[in-house]
Design a protein around this motif. Structure first.
Motif, short mmCIF file in Angstrom:
data_model
loop_
_atom_site.label_atom_id
_atom_site.label_comp_id
_atom_site.label_asym_id
_atom_site.label_seq_id
_atom_site.Cartn_x
_atom_site.Cartn_y
_atom_site.Cartn_z
N ARG A 390 0.82 -1.21 0.00
CA ARG A 390 0.00 0.00 0.00
C ARG A 390 0.86 1.26 0.00
N ASN A 391 0.44 2.23 -0.80
CA ASN A 391 1.00 3.57 -0.71
C ASN A 391 -0.12 4.56 -0.96
N GLU A 392 0.14 5.84 -0.74
CA GLU A 392 -0.94 6.81 -0.71
C GLU A 392 -1.60 7.01 -2.06
N SER A 393 -0.89 6.79 -3.13
CA SER A 393 -1.51 6.84 -4.45
C SER A 393 -1.45 5.44 -5.03
N ILE A 394 -2.56 4.73 -4.92
CA ILE A 394 -2.55 3.31 -5.25
C ILE A 394 -2.51 3.10 -6.75
N SER A 395 -1.54 2.30 -7.18
CA SER A 395 -1.53 1.89 -8.58
C SER A 395 -2.61 0.84 -8.78
N PRO A 396 -3.42 0.97 -9.83
CA PRO A 396 -4.55 0.06 -10.00
C PRO A 396 -4.15 -1.38 -10.29
N ILE A 397 -2.87 -1.63 -10.61
CA ILE A 397 -2.50 -3.00 -10.93
C ILE A 397 -1.79 -3.69 -9.78
N LEU A 398 -1.57 -2.98 -8.65
CA LEU A 398 -0.95 -3.63 -7.51
C LEU A 398 -1.85 -4.76 -7.03
N GLY A 399 -1.26 -5.92 -6.87
CA GLY A 399 -2.03 -7.08 -6.46
C GLY A 399 -2.72 -7.79 -7.62
N LEU A 400 -2.72 -7.19 -8.80
CA LEU A 400 -3.38 -7.81 -9.95
C LEU A 400 -2.42 -7.97 -11.13
N LYS A 401 -1.14 -7.91 -10.87
CA LYS A 401 -0.17 -8.00 -11.95
C LYS A 401 -0.27 -9.32 -12.70
N ASP A 402 -0.60 -10.38 -11.97
CA ASP A 402 -0.69 -11.68 -12.61
C ASP A 402 -1.99 -11.87 -13.37
N CYS A 403 -2.86 -10.85 -13.36
CA CYS A 403 -4.13 -10.91 -14.11
C CYS A 403 -4.07 -10.08 -15.40
N ARG A 404 -2.98 -9.40 -15.62
CA ARG A 404 -2.84 -8.55 -16.80
C ARG A 404 -2.83 -9.40 -18.07
N ASN A 405 -3.63 -8.96 -19.05
CA ASN A 405 -3.67 -9.60 -20.36
C ASN A 405 -4.05 -11.08 -20.29
N ARG A 406 -5.00 -11.38 -19.41
CA ARG A 406 -5.54 -12.73 -19.32
C ARG A 406 -7.06 -12.64 -19.42
N MET A 407 -7.62 -13.26 -20.45
CA MET A 407 -9.04 -13.17 -20.74
C MET A 407 -9.73 -14.47 -20.37
N HIS A 408 -10.85 -14.34 -19.66
CA HIS A 408 -11.64 -15.52 -19.32
C HIS A 408 -12.19 -16.17 -20.59
N LEU A 409 -12.16 -17.49 -20.60
CA LEU A 409 -12.72 -18.26 -21.71
C LEU A 409 -13.78 -19.20 -21.16
#
Length: 444
Positions: A390-409
């Motif tokens: 956590r930091n004061e300006s949260i990056s929206p991909i923190l904690g979700l890096k492993d979900c980038r560019n992965r589409m549900h099928l």
């Protein structure tokens, strides 16, 4: 009278051919200044659903390509999320995250002949879609490759220009079960689709190099959810967020953009506040809930079904089951003299009993895009804290890096990865158009 536990009214700006000239710069600015952009499409149909669930991904893509070439986008929803700033309420010593949103619902009208699927239109009519307004005021567009011989090319292609602005912004793009949406966006508002899936994927990596996130995939992987249709996940996370607020835990506070009064006639406000519920949870009858709808968000009987298709009832039934299990657990704990833990559980259960959600039954691309963005923001915040980053300006991909560019099928246990293969190149048409976009962008 029910008390509001967490108020929320989403302002959805309705954009059509009469006001697109006025609103286009504001939409572009909202995209450019956003942290991430959520998208949702309403379509004239998806054809044979069995073909879209083919075991071969190449066959599935070919079927989707044919559908996108014969059907059309009838509404485009864009919800821009700004900020994710962390604050501390010193009076309660509670941290919360503010998010400002701007949501647009663009009524669109393909100016070429296209196929409509009766079941899709019936579904949209049942959920309040205004086809009279779409046909009289939809923003015109054509499908496939760019036309260079049209009149007033720049003025007549706001939707294509909007997709280009989205690409140039390099913002993360958020969708829910969005493979079909991306295929339609490409075919309807960008270029003729490539023949091969690998080529299409290679093009996507350049078009949206800020990353693509699928909240259906995120809900399965990060939320461990077996039920993942959009409205269910949104309502469930809203309830969880309200519980966090009441219990003094980290939560999200949504803020809406302040629009000038001159735009009031173009704005719909969708009430999705969380209310207390006065009736005893034990008076609720589980058999009143439609089980197919509860499981999938869809009932084959449609409006003829006599049971409840209200997502509040679905979640309430789920909570009732959890409360019953907790009651049994508390009984065991009391017998074991675990009074301290029991009091904590009692508070949590009281909140569970008193939560329900109300909003109008309007089904629109703009609000669906907002729901998609909220889900992404909530999971981003939740896993940002769990990962200890956590930091004061949260990056929206923190904690979700492993979900980038992965589409549900659908019907697959592994996602489609939006990654350029070593053996696949981008399409010639895309490479040519993308090069021109970059040159034009540098010269302005």
């Amino acid at each position: 009278m029910s008390a509001i536990l967490q108020p929320c009214k989403v302002a959805v700006v309705i954009v059509d051919k009469w006001n697109i000239h006025q609103l286009f710069p504001s939409i572009v600015h909202a995209i450019q200044s956003s942290t991430f952009v959520a998208l949702d499409l309403e379509l004239s149909g998806l054809g044979n659903r069995q073909d879209l669930g083919a075991s071969s991904l190449d066959d599935r893509y070919n079927s989707l390509s044919q559908v996108a070439a014969s059907r059309a986008i009838i509404a485009l929803g864009i919800s821009c999320f700004h900020g994710l700033q962390v604050f501390n309420d010193e009076s309660t010593n509670t941290e919360y995250t503010t998010v400002m949103t701007q949501t647009f619902n663009l009524m669109t009208l393909c100016n070429e002949a296209y196929t409509v699927d009766p079941e899709s239109l019936q579904f949209l009519v049942h959920h309040g879609f205004n086809f009279n307004r779409q046909y009289s005021s939809g923003i015109p567009f054509y499908r496939g490759d760019d036309k260079i011989d049209g009149k007033n090319e720049r003025n007549d292609n706001f939707l294509r220009r909007l997709i280009l602005e989205l690409m140039k912004s390099k913002k993360p793009i958020i969708v829910h079960n969005g493979l079909a949406d991306l295929v339609f966006l490409y075919q309807n508002l960008y270029l003729q689709l490539p023949l091969k899936l690998d080529t299409f994927v290679a093009d996507l990596t350049e078009m949206f190099n800020g990353g693509i996130y699928d909240t259906k995939y995120i809900a399965r992987m990060k939320g461990d959810q077996s039920t993942t249709y959009l409205q269910y996940i949104f309502r469930k996370l809203q309830r969880e967020n309200a519980r966090n607020l009441i219990n003094g835990n980290q939560h999200i506070v949504i803020k809406q953009c302040d629009y000038p009064k001159a735009l009031s006639s173009t704005i719909d406000h969708v009430d999705c506040s969380v209310y207390s519920f006065d009736l005893d949870v034990n008076t609720f009858k589980p058999n009143d809930v439609c089980q197919p709808f509860a499981a999938r968000g869809f009932c084959p009987s449609g409006t003829e079904c006599s049971k409840s298709h209200n997502i509040d009832d679905v979640l309430r039934l789920e909570e009732q089951t959890m409360i019953n299990k907790r009651s049994k657990k508390r009984k065991i704990e009391v017998e074991n003299n675990e009074a301290n833990d029991n009091s904590k559980i009692k508070i949590c259960n009281q909140v569970d009993q008193n939560l329900t959600l109300h909003r109008s039954g309007i089904h629109r691309a703009g609000f669906d895009a907002y729901m998609t963005g909220f889900i992404f923001a909530y999971y981003s915040l939740k896993h940002n804290y769990q990962d200890g980053e956590r930091n004061e300006s949260i990056s929206p991909i923190l904690g979700l890096k492993d979900c980038r560019n992965r589409m549900h099928l659908n019907r697959k246990t592994i996602p489609l990865q939006i990654v350029k293969s070593q053996f696949a190149k981008g399409s010639t048409s895309h490479q040519k158009k993308w090069k021109k976009i970059l040159i034009d962008d540098q010269s302005t």
